[in-house]
Design a protein around this motif. Sequence first.
Motif, PDB file in Angstrom:
ATOM      1  N   ALA A   1       0.801  -1.219   0.000  1.00 33.00           N
ATOM      2  CA  ALA A   1       0.000   0.000   0.000  1.00 33.00           C
ATOM      3  C   ALA A   1       0.834   1.269   0.000  1.00 33.00           C
ATOM      4  CB  ALA A   1      -0.946   0.010   1.201  1.00 33.00           C
ATOM      5  N   GLY A   2       2.133   1.127   0.286  1.00 34.94           N
ATOM      6  CA  GLY A   2       2.992   2.294   0.310  1.00 34.94           C
ATOM      7  C   GLY A   2       2.713   3.229   1.467  1.00 34.94           C
ATOM      8  N   ARG A   3       2.114   2.720   2.533  1.00 37.76           N
ATOM      9  CA  ARG A   3       1.789   3.567   3.679  1.00 37.76           C
ATOM     10  C   ARG A   3       3.009   3.739   4.577  1.00 37.76           C
ATOM     11  NH1 ARG A   3      -3.124   0.697   6.458  1.00 37.76           N
ATOM     12  NH2 ARG A   3      -2.850   2.451   7.876  1.00 37.76           N
ATOM     13  N   GLU A   4       3.008   4.834   5.325  1.00 38.42           N
ATOM     14  CA  GLU A   4       4.083   5.067   6.280  1.00 38.42           C
ATOM     15  C   GLU A   4       3.952   4.079   7.425  1.00 38.42           C
ATOM     16  OE1 GLU A   4       6.650   7.053   6.274  1.00 38.42           O
ATOM     17  OE2 GLU A   4       6.188   7.882   4.302  1.00 38.42           O
ATOM     18  N   VAL A   5       5.086   3.485   7.832  1.00 40.06           N
ATOM     19  CA  VAL A   5       5.059   2.499   8.897  1.00 40.06           C
ATOM     20  C   VAL A   5       4.599   3.107  10.208  1.00 40.06           C
ATOM     21  CG1 VAL A   5       6.483   0.947  10.271  1.00 40.06           C
ATOM     22  CG2 VAL A   5       6.837   1.110   7.811  1.00 40.06           C
ATOM     23  N   ASN A   6       5.007   4.348  10.465  1.00 43.63           N
ATOM     24  CA  ASN A   6       4.648   4.977  11.730  1.00 43.63           C
ATOM     25  C   ASN A   6       3.143   5.073  11.918  1.00 43.63           C
ATOM     26  OD1 ASN A   6       7.024   5.288  13.002  1.00 43.63           O
ATOM     27  ND2 ASN A   6       7.310   7.451  12.499  1.00 43.63           N
ATOM     28  N   SER A   7       2.384   5.207  10.832  1.00 45.27           N
ATOM     29  CA  SER A   7       0.940   5.329  10.943  1.00 45.27           C
ATOM     30  C   SER A   7       0.289   4.034  11.383  1.00 45.27           C
ATOM     31  CB  SER A   7       0.352   5.754   9.585  1.00 45.27           C
ATOM     32  OG  SER A   7       0.558   4.728   8.621  1.00 45.27           O
ATOM     33  N   LEU A   8       1.030   2.925  11.304  1.00 43.24           N
ATOM     34  CA  LEU A   8       0.475   1.630  11.682  1.00 43.24           C
ATOM     35  C   LEU A   8       0.798   1.246  13.117  1.00 43.24           C
ATOM     36  CD1 LEU A   8       1.532  -0.299   8.452  1.00 43.24           C
ATOM     37  CD2 LEU A   8      -0.738   0.609   8.958  1.00 43.24           C
ATOM     38  N   LEU A   9       1.774   1.926  13.722  1.00 46.13           N
ATOM     39  CA  LEU A   9       2.241   1.498  15.034  1.00 46.13           C
ATOM     40  C   LEU A   9       1.176   1.631  16.112  1.00 46.13           C
ATOM     41  CD1 LEU A   9       5.859   2.949  15.052  1.00 46.13           C
ATOM     42  CD2 LEU A   9       5.112   0.632  14.523  1.00 46.13           C
ATOM     43  N   GLY A  10       0.285   2.585  15.957  1.00 43.25           N
ATOM     44  CA  GLY A  10      -0.743   2.781  16.972  1.00 43.25           C
ATOM     45  C   GLY A  10      -1.701   1.614  17.098  1.00 43.25           C
ATOM     46  N   ASP A  11      -1.824   0.783  16.068  1.00 44.51           N
ATOM     47  CA  ASP A  11      -2.737  -0.357  16.108  1.00 44.51           C
ATOM     48  C   ASP A  11      -2.314  -1.405  17.122  1.00 44.51           C
ATOM     49  OD1 ASP A  11      -4.040   0.919  14.068  1.00 44.51           O
ATOM     50  OD2 ASP A  11      -3.074  -0.258  12.485  1.00 44.51           O
ATOM     51  N   TYR A  12      -1.063  -1.371  17.579  1.00 44.63           N
ATOM     52  CA  TYR A  12      -0.550  -2.432  18.425  1.00 44.63           C
ATOM     53  C   TYR A  12      -0.348  -1.997  19.873  1.00 44.63           C
ATOM     54  CZ  TYR A  12       0.543  -3.919  13.710  1.00 44.63           C
ATOM     55  OH  TYR A  12       0.457  -4.216  12.394  1.00 44.63           O
ATOM     56  N   VAL A  13      -0.763  -0.760  20.194  1.00 43.41           N
ATOM     57  CA  VAL A  13      -0.491  -0.232  21.530  1.00 43.41           C
ATOM     58  C   VAL A  13      -1.153  -1.085  22.601  1.00 43.41           C
ATOM     59  CG1 VAL A  13      -0.864   1.724  23.078  1.00 43.41           C
ATOM     60  CG2 VAL A  13      -0.127   2.127  20.727  1.00 43.41           C
ATOM     61  N   ARG A  14      -2.420  -1.408  22.410  1.00 42.79           N
ATOM     62  CA  ARG A  14      -3.142  -2.159  23.446  1.00 42.79           C
ATOM     63  C   ARG A  14      -2.533  -3.533  23.655  1.00 42.79           C
ATOM     64  NH1 ARG A  14      -9.542  -2.307  23.023  1.00 42.79           N
ATOM     65  NH2 ARG A  14      -9.076  -0.084  23.261  1.00 42.79           N
ATOM     66  N   LEU A  15      -2.290  -4.269  22.577  1.00 45.77           N
ATOM     67  CA  LEU A  15      -1.703  -5.598  22.723  1.00 45.77           C
ATOM     68  C   LEU A  15      -0.260  -5.507  23.200  1.00 45.77           C
ATOM     69  CD1 LEU A  15      -2.273  -8.567  22.443  1.00 45.77           C
ATOM     70  CD2 LEU A  15      -1.643  -8.457  20.033  1.00 45.77           C
ATOM     71  N   CYS A  16       0.434  -4.447  22.837  1.00 44.83           N
ATOM     72  CA  CYS A  16       1.818  -4.261  23.279  1.00 44.83           C
ATOM     73  C   CYS A  16       1.903  -4.125  24.793  1.00 44.83           C
ATOM     74  CB  CYS A  16       2.417  -3.022  22.624  1.00 44.83           C
ATOM     75  SG  CYS A  16       3.857  -3.373  21.596  1.00 44.83           S
ATOM     76  N   THR A  17       0.872  -3.598  25.405  1.00 46.03           N
ATOM     77  CA  THR A  17       0.869  -3.479  26.860  1.00 46.03           C
ATOM     78  C   THR A  17       0.983  -4.849  27.507  1.00 46.03           C
ATOM     79  OG1 THR A  17      -0.486  -1.486  26.737  1.00 46.03           O
ATOM     80  CG2 THR A  17      -0.427  -2.629  28.845  1.00 46.03           C
ATOM     81  N   VAL A  18       0.321  -5.836  26.941  1.00 47.30           N
ATOM     82  CA  VAL A  18       0.378  -7.208  27.464  1.00 47.30           C
ATOM     83  C   VAL A  18       1.723  -7.842  27.154  1.00 47.30           C
ATOM     84  CG1 VAL A  18      -0.671  -9.502  27.378  1.00 47.30           C
ATOM     85  CG2 VAL A  18      -2.118  -7.458  27.256  1.00 47.30           C
ATOM     86  N   ILE A  19       2.146  -7.743  25.890  1.00 51.07           N
ATOM     87  CA  ILE A  19       3.388  -8.387  25.460  1.00 51.07           C
ATOM     88  C   ILE A  19       4.592  -7.785  26.187  1.00 51.07           C
ATOM     89  CG2 ILE A  19       4.886  -8.869  23.499  1.00 51.07           C
ATOM     90  CD1 ILE A  19       2.281 -10.414  23.467  1.00 51.07           C
ATOM     91  N   GLY A  20       4.632  -6.463  26.299  1.00 51.02           N
ATOM     92  CA  GLY A  20       5.741  -5.815  26.981  1.00 51.02           C
ATOM     93  C   GLY A  20       5.805  -6.163  28.454  1.00 51.02           C
ATOM     94  N   THR A  21       4.631  -6.293  29.082  1.00 55.63           N
ATOM     95  CA  THR A  21       4.600  -6.686  30.491  1.00 55.63           C
ATOM     96  C   THR A  21       5.095  -8.109  30.670  1.00 55.63           C
ATOM     97  OG1 THR A  21       2.726  -5.196  30.900  1.00 55.63           O
ATOM     98  CG2 THR A  21       3.119  -6.938  32.512  1.00 55.63           C
ATOM     99  N   VAL A  22       4.718  -8.998  29.758  1.00 58.46           N
ATOM    100  CA  VAL A  22       5.192 -10.381  29.814  1.00 58.46           C
ATOM    101  C   VAL A  22       6.711 -10.436  29.675  1.00 58.46           C
ATOM    102  CG1 VAL A  22       5.182 -12.609  28.609  1.00 58.46           C
ATOM    103  CG2 VAL A  22       3.035 -11.408  29.018  1.00 58.46           C
ATOM    104  N   TYR A  23       7.240  -9.667  28.746  1.00 54.55           N
ATOM    105  CA  TYR A  23       8.692  -9.662  28.526  1.00 54.55           C
ATOM    106  C   TYR A  23       9.438  -9.146  29.754  1.00 54.55           C
ATOM    107  CZ  TYR A  23      13.160  -8.754  26.195  1.00 54.55           C
ATOM    108  OH  TYR A  23      14.485  -8.742  25.839  1.00 54.55           O
ATOM    109  N   ALA A  24       8.953  -8.021  30.307  1.00 50.42           N
ATOM    110  CA  ALA A  24       9.596  -7.463  31.501  1.00 50.42           C
ATOM    111  C   ALA A  24       9.467  -8.413  32.685  1.00 50.42           C
ATOM    112  CB  ALA A  24       8.962  -6.104  31.836  1.00 50.42           C
ATOM    113  N   GLY A  25       8.266  -8.976  32.880  1.00 52.66           N
ATOM    114  CA  GLY A  25       8.052  -9.876  34.008  1.00 52.66           C
ATOM    115  C   GLY A  25       8.898 -11.125  33.922  1.00 52.66           C
ATOM    116  N   CYS A  26       8.985 -11.715  32.739  1.00 55.14           N
ATOM    117  CA  CYS A  26       9.776 -12.944  32.574  1.00 55.14           C
ATOM    118  C   CYS A  26      11.264 -12.673  32.766  1.00 55.14           C
ATOM    119  CB  CYS A  26       9.522 -13.549  31.197  1.00 55.14           C
ATOM    120  SG  CYS A  26       7.883 -14.292  31.020  1.00 55.14           S
ATOM    121  N   THR A  27      11.726 -11.492  32.347  1.00 50.20           N
ATOM    122  CA  THR A  27      13.122 -11.136  32.581  1.00 50.20           C
ATOM    123  C   THR A  27      13.418 -11.040  34.071  1.00 50.20           C
ATOM    124  OG1 THR A  27      13.199  -9.907  30.490  1.00 50.20           O
ATOM    125  CG2 THR A  27      14.910  -9.435  32.106  1.00 50.20           C
ATOM    126  N   LEU A  28      12.527 -10.391  34.810  1.00 47.78           N
ATOM    127  CA  LEU A  28      12.710 -10.251  36.255  1.00 47.78           C
ATOM    128  C   LEU A  28      12.610 -11.601  36.960  1.00 47.78           C
ATOM    129  CD1 LEU A  28      10.576  -7.017  36.692  1.00 47.78           C
ATOM    130  CD2 LEU A  28      13.056  -7.175  36.882  1.00 47.78           C
TER     131      LEU A  28
END
Length: 330
Positions: free
Chosen positions: A89-116
């Motif tokens: 589609a030739g779209r800017e990648v930055n315009s797509l990043l917002g679609d993953y914010v909600r799920l990123c909250t879960v994934i990022g927490t899992v990554y941080a928690g598992c590291t700790l």
Amino acid sequence: MNFSKPTAVSATATLPAKLLTIIFMIFLTLSVLLGNLLALVVFLGSKRFSTPQGYLKASLAVADLAVGVFVIPFSVYVELFLLLEESSAGREVNSLLGDYVRLCTVIGTVYAGCTLVSVSTIFLLSMERSLAILRPLHREAVMTRKRTSWLIGISWVVGFSLAVSPLVFGEGIVLHYNPCSRMCNFACVPGTLPQNDWKILLLFPAFDFTLLGGTVAINILSFSAIRQHSKQRKVLANTHMSRVSSSDIKAAKTIATVTFAFTASFSPVAVFVVGNVLGHQWCDFSFFAFWILTSSSCWNVIIYSVREQRFRQRARQLVGISRAAASMNR
């Protein structure tokens, strides 16, 4: 955990480089999944490994397995999706990043928690090995299976409580998909850095290095005792040190190797986090730092396979059984 501000995907990243990155992620996913599944089957499926040390290693394998199930596949999915969207589609990648914010909250927490959790478990493994070397007569009374199970549960609760603390107490901290590290990382909202947030940003490296420093100190004490035992074996024939078995000494060396490997893999992330707080971006360095740490999720199995004969034997038995079952099904 990355605390950088959201930035654009590097315009200099070529298609072959992006494809190689995705292939690397897929290969790492398979390695983490297969290796830690094998470790879980070995540690939980054999009475020989039904010990406090075995329980702790199984907990470490679960934390590593969670990274292979949730964290890395999500990065693969996002990178493939963004690559397809960008090319078609030739779209800017930055315009797509917002679609993953909600799920990123879960994934990022899992990554941080598992590291700790991994850091806490390595610390507990070193404590258990230290008791086996320094107080072999008291080890079974102190590190019981029930007590070990409680310690494992506490390590998971504390690890994930710390993992969500930046989102709870940080006014300007969010989780987003960072195109530099290709992961869901903590970041400051652009243009804001509340006065106390920098302290929260440094919470993870401070916690990790405190435990890792204690782990290194414990290992030094253990190896000092091992060295003394080796030099004075005849003199100590009638003391408690004579009861230290060669298997306990080998296990202590294995845990020391695991400690060194994890410390080496976490150090670049700690350097990056401190630099980020000081205002440095280091986009390319962030990718190498975070993926070196992520790749440590399969190092433990490699270390067990190289250093522990019992683990190798049991793993070979399981592989042989699975091959025999597969041939019979054919």
